[in-house]
Design a protein around this motif. Structure first.
Motif, short mmCIF file in Angstrom:
data_model
loop_
_atom_site.label_atom_id
_atom_site.label_comp_id
_atom_site.label_asym_id
_atom_site.label_seq_id
_atom_site.Cartn_x
_atom_site.Cartn_y
_atom_site.Cartn_z
N LEU B 191 0.87 -1.11 0.15
CA LEU B 191 -0.02 0.13 -0.02
C LEU B 191 0.59 1.25 0.04
O LEU B 191 0.70 2.26 -0.77
N ILE B 192 1.98 1.41 0.72
CA ILE B 192 2.83 2.39 0.68
C ILE B 192 3.44 2.52 -0.63
O ILE B 192 3.57 3.50 -0.97
N GLN B 193 3.90 1.11 -0.96
CA GLN B 193 4.71 1.31 -2.22
C GLN B 193 3.79 1.86 -3.27
O GLN B 193 4.01 2.45 -4.32
N PHE B 194 2.44 1.44 -3.25
CA PHE B 194 1.32 1.87 -4.24
C PHE B 194 1.47 3.44 -4.30
O PHE B 194 1.46 3.91 -5.51
N PHE B 195 1.32 4.25 -3.24
CA PHE B 195 1.42 5.52 -3.07
C PHE B 195 2.80 6.23 -3.77
O PHE B 195 2.60 7.12 -4.53
N VAL B 196 3.81 5.68 -3.26
CA VAL B 196 5.17 6.24 -3.61
C VAL B 196 5.42 6.15 -5.08
O VAL B 196 5.76 6.89 -5.62
N LEU B 197 5.02 4.79 -5.75
CA LEU B 197 5.40 4.59 -7.02
C LEU B 197 4.24 5.19 -7.77
O LEU B 197 4.93 6.08 -9.00
N GLY B 198 3.26 5.23 -7.24
CA GLY B 198 1.94 5.89 -8.30
C GLY B 198 2.60 7.43 -8.37
O GLY B 198 2.58 7.94 -9.68
N ILE B 199 2.94 8.03 -7.40
CA ILE B 199 3.31 9.42 -7.31
C ILE B 199 4.43 9.76 -8.25
O ILE B 199 4.64 10.76 -9.10
N SER B 200 5.47 8.85 -7.98
CA SER B 200 6.79 9.07 -8.70
C SER B 200 6.61 8.69 -10.27
O SER B 200 7.11 9.59 -11.13
N LEU B 201 5.78 8.13 -10.65
CA LEU B 201 5.48 7.44 -12.19
C LEU B 201 4.80 8.89 -12.65
O LEU B 201 4.98 9.19 -13.89
N LEU B 202 3.79 9.66 -11.86
CA LEU B 202 3.11 10.47 -12.40
C LEU B 202 3.80 11.75 -12.53
O LEU B 202 3.81 12.55 -13.43
N ILE B 203 4.95 11.87 -11.61
CA ILE B 203 5.96 13.35 -11.79
C ILE B 203 6.53 12.79 -12.98
O ILE B 203 6.89 13.81 -13.84
N ALA B 204 7.15 11.63 -13.29
CA ALA B 204 8.08 11.39 -14.47
C ALA B 204 7.03 11.57 -15.55
O ALA B 204 7.71 12.32 -16.68
N CYS B 205 6.00 11.05 -15.81
CA CYS B 205 5.22 11.49 -16.93
C CYS B 205 4.76 12.77 -17.19
O CYS B 205 4.93 13.34 -18.47
N GLY B 206 4.86 13.78 -16.23
CA GLY B 206 4.52 15.26 -16.18
C GLY B 206 5.60 15.46 -16.60
O GLY B 206 5.49 16.45 -17.48
N PHE B 207 6.84 15.55 -16.53
CA PHE B 207 8.30 15.73 -17.00
C PHE B 207 8.21 15.49 -18.58
O PHE B 207 8.63 16.40 -19.64
N ILE B 208 7.92 14.38 -18.74
CA ILE B 208 8.10 13.58 -20.22
C ILE B 208 7.08 14.46 -21.12
O ILE B 208 7.28 14.81 -22.38
#
Lengths: 58, 533
Positions: B191-208
């Protein structure tokens, strides 16, 4: 251009639904985690009351 | 700019270390909720839909998925998205119809091999469990390697010795909290990893997306000769001007996806969505059959995203290297010389695109993905060893001993992964390796489980035959295929232009195992001895 547009739609759907899912699931999952802890607590209390169960061969 | 230049600094390392320490604390804390075997293996079957979905996403959106899908995005561009669409459709069908998952959950088993015993015999359970563990450990054998490639490229960590210690440390951390807390700690950390990973992926996508914009996304398919139609078996190439994408350097680089690969992946992904033990373990952990169906139906969204988002990262890397062509050429030169793998393209790109600080969050997210997959996989294979191999072979065992065996198995598998992951050299796309090692298990399990659930004539002998024939899937790996192809040409069974490929061999394995199951069932079925469960 059909394939390019198709894949752009797939990417758009993936990103937006993933974002929505993060929001919807996120809050609900934390509440459910608390319920799961309640269930597990009941389980562990029962196990503590009947330690012989852990030794019973199955 | 240097190819290996990175924005990763000590601040990013700090963020990563804080996250890793937090995971260790969770492992210790979860241990107090393990009262019995059911709590340890399936979290006491207490999961509800949202928590199950978050946990399933945490598991299935692992670093290895991010790595191989972004590799496919870099090498096959938009066409790589076909895999996500196939999987989403398969999940919607399974969730909508309840095919297999409802009957499996109704059977109240804790593992798939346990079903083998209920429906067939304890011998089938032991055999099925052994093949499952063999295929599973082989399958996750390269997870550590993919993780180390990511860490190297993202952080600029060049000392191979230090890198090995970092990866070993991360594996030890996962072993620590999984051994202690079992499925309870897996669910919490997921569950923690779901949040951390989800947020980090969305950040990466935003930059791309900010970097590329719509124009850049279109240019990939036009100016940069990106590959878009997966039904084409060759990638775009202008025969008059000799122009192609910058990463198409030799004739074999032009090989695209094509019908045969699509068919093979349709079978593999279709079987995986309800038979892969880690996904099945979530089905078996949920409260009831209704939640099982909902879980499959709604998981189509995150599981489409788990393939599509990394493809976007791969597309970003492709566009970056195609635009900065000097760096692109240098990278492809190093790939040709086998100094780096195309797996490195995405992390090398992120290391340049994302600023310091945010890069640490993304690294923590990716390491979260690494750990969330490892913990579930370790627990799944270990529980199979305990429940499906040791228990049937050595008679009644107490719950306490079963938990102990599971914990020892987790440590043993962890050591095997460490050895395998550090010396095995990957010669093809990571996805190809994963699909083939999965086939060793899927090909035999598919007829044995589907036949067992829906066909009353299925017999123990037939299940044994199909599981054993599934082992022929190992011949789809690159070296055996090359050898088999040479033998078939030597005896003139194949013409000069016909070649055996891993795709053909994989499909053949599924057909062989299913045919074996049907024929053996018809030969050995006795009406008074068998019934469906």
């Amino acid at each position: 251009m059909f394939w390019l547009n198709f894949w752009l739609v797939v990417l758009f759907i993936s990103l937006t639904t993933f974002l929505l899912m993060m929001i919807i699931i996120g809050g609900g999952a934390i509440k459910e985690l608390k319920l799961t802890f309640d269930d597990l607590r009941a389980d562990t209390e029962e196990a503590a009351e009947h330690p012989e169960e852990l030794e019973r061969e199955i | 700019m240097d190819l290996f230049q990175t924005n990763f600094t000590s601040l990013d390392w700090g963020i990563v270390l804080i996250y890793l320490a937090g995971s260790a604390v969770v492992g210790l804390w979860a241990n107090k909720y393990v009262g019995n075997l059911s709590d340890y293996l399936v979290a006491g079957r207490t999961l509800r839909i949202r928590l199950a979905l978050a946990s399933m996403t945490g598991t299935e959106l692992g670093l290895v998925t991010v790595m191989y899908m972004s590799q496919l995005g870099f090498t096959n561009q938009y066409a790589a998205l076909y895999l996500g669409v196939l999987e989403a459709v398969a999940l919607l069908i399974v969730g909508g119809t309840g095919f297999v998952v409802v009957k499996l959950r109704q059977s109240a088993v804790m593992t798939i091999p346990e079903y083998y015993e209920k429906r067939y015999s304890s011998g089938v359970r032991v055999l099925g469990g052994t093949v499952m563990v063999l295929a599973g450990v082989l399958n996750m054998g390269l997870f550590l390697k993919a993780g180390s490639i990511f860490v190297t490229a993202l952080t600029g960590l060049s000392d191979p010795q230090l890198l090995k210690w970092v990866m070993t440390g991360m594996l030890l951390l996962v072993l620590f909290y999984t051994v202690l807390g079992g499925m309870v700690s897996v669910v919490i950390t997921d569950l923690i990893q779901f949040f951390v990973l989800g947020i980090s992926l969305l950040i990466a996508c935003g930059f791309i997306l900010g970097n590329l914009e719509l124009d850049g996304l279109q240019k990939i398919a036009t100016d940069q000769f990106g590959y878009v139609n997966p039904f084409d078996s060759t990638k775009p190439y202008n025969s008059e001007t000799k122009e192609a994408a910058f990463n198409v350097l030799k004739e074999t680089d032009r090989n695209g996806i094509g019908f045969m690969t699509l068919l093979k992946d349709l079978i593999v992904v279709g079987a995986a969505c309800f038979l892969w033990p880690t996904t099945a373990s979530r089905t078996l952990s949920v409260k009831n059959t209704q939640v099982a169906r909902q879980l499959y139906f709604w998981s189509a969204i995150p599981l489409l995203a788990r393939r599509a988002i990394p493809v976007l990262l791969g597309l970003g890397a492709f566009a970056y290297f195609a635009t900065n062509i000097d760096l692109g050429n240098e990278f492809m030169q190093q790939v040709q010389q086998e100094k780096v793998s195309t797996l490195s393209a995405m992390p090398l790109y992120l290391a340049k695109l994302i600023p310091t600080g945010l890069l640490g969050i993304i690294a923590a997210g990716m390491l979260a993905a690494f750990m969330s997959t490892h913990d579930t996989y370790l627990l799944t294979w270990s529980s199979v060893i305990t429940q499906d191999i040791c228990a049937p072979l050595f008679g009644p065992i107490s719950q306490r001993t079963r938990i102990l065996i599971t914990r020892i198995s987790i440590v043993v598998i962890g050591i095997m992964l460490l050895i395998w992951g550090l010396w095995y050299e990957l010669s093809s796309d990571l996805w190809v390796y994963l699909a083939i090692t999965g086939t060793i298990y899927f090909a035999g399990a598919l007829p044995a489980i589907v036949g067992g659930l829906y066909w009353k004539r299925g017999t123990s002998q037939a299940a044994t035959v199909s599981i054993l024939l599934g082992l022929t899937g190992v011949f789809a790996l690159e070296a055996p295929v090359v050898w088999l192809d040479a033998q078939l040409h030597a005896i003139s069974l194949f013409s000069e232009n016909t070649h055996l490929t891993p795709d053909i061999m994989t499909i053949f394995t599924f057909v062989l195992a299913s045919t074996g199951y049907v024929i053996t069932s018809l030969l050995t079925y006795k009406p008074d001895q068998h019934q469906t469960v």
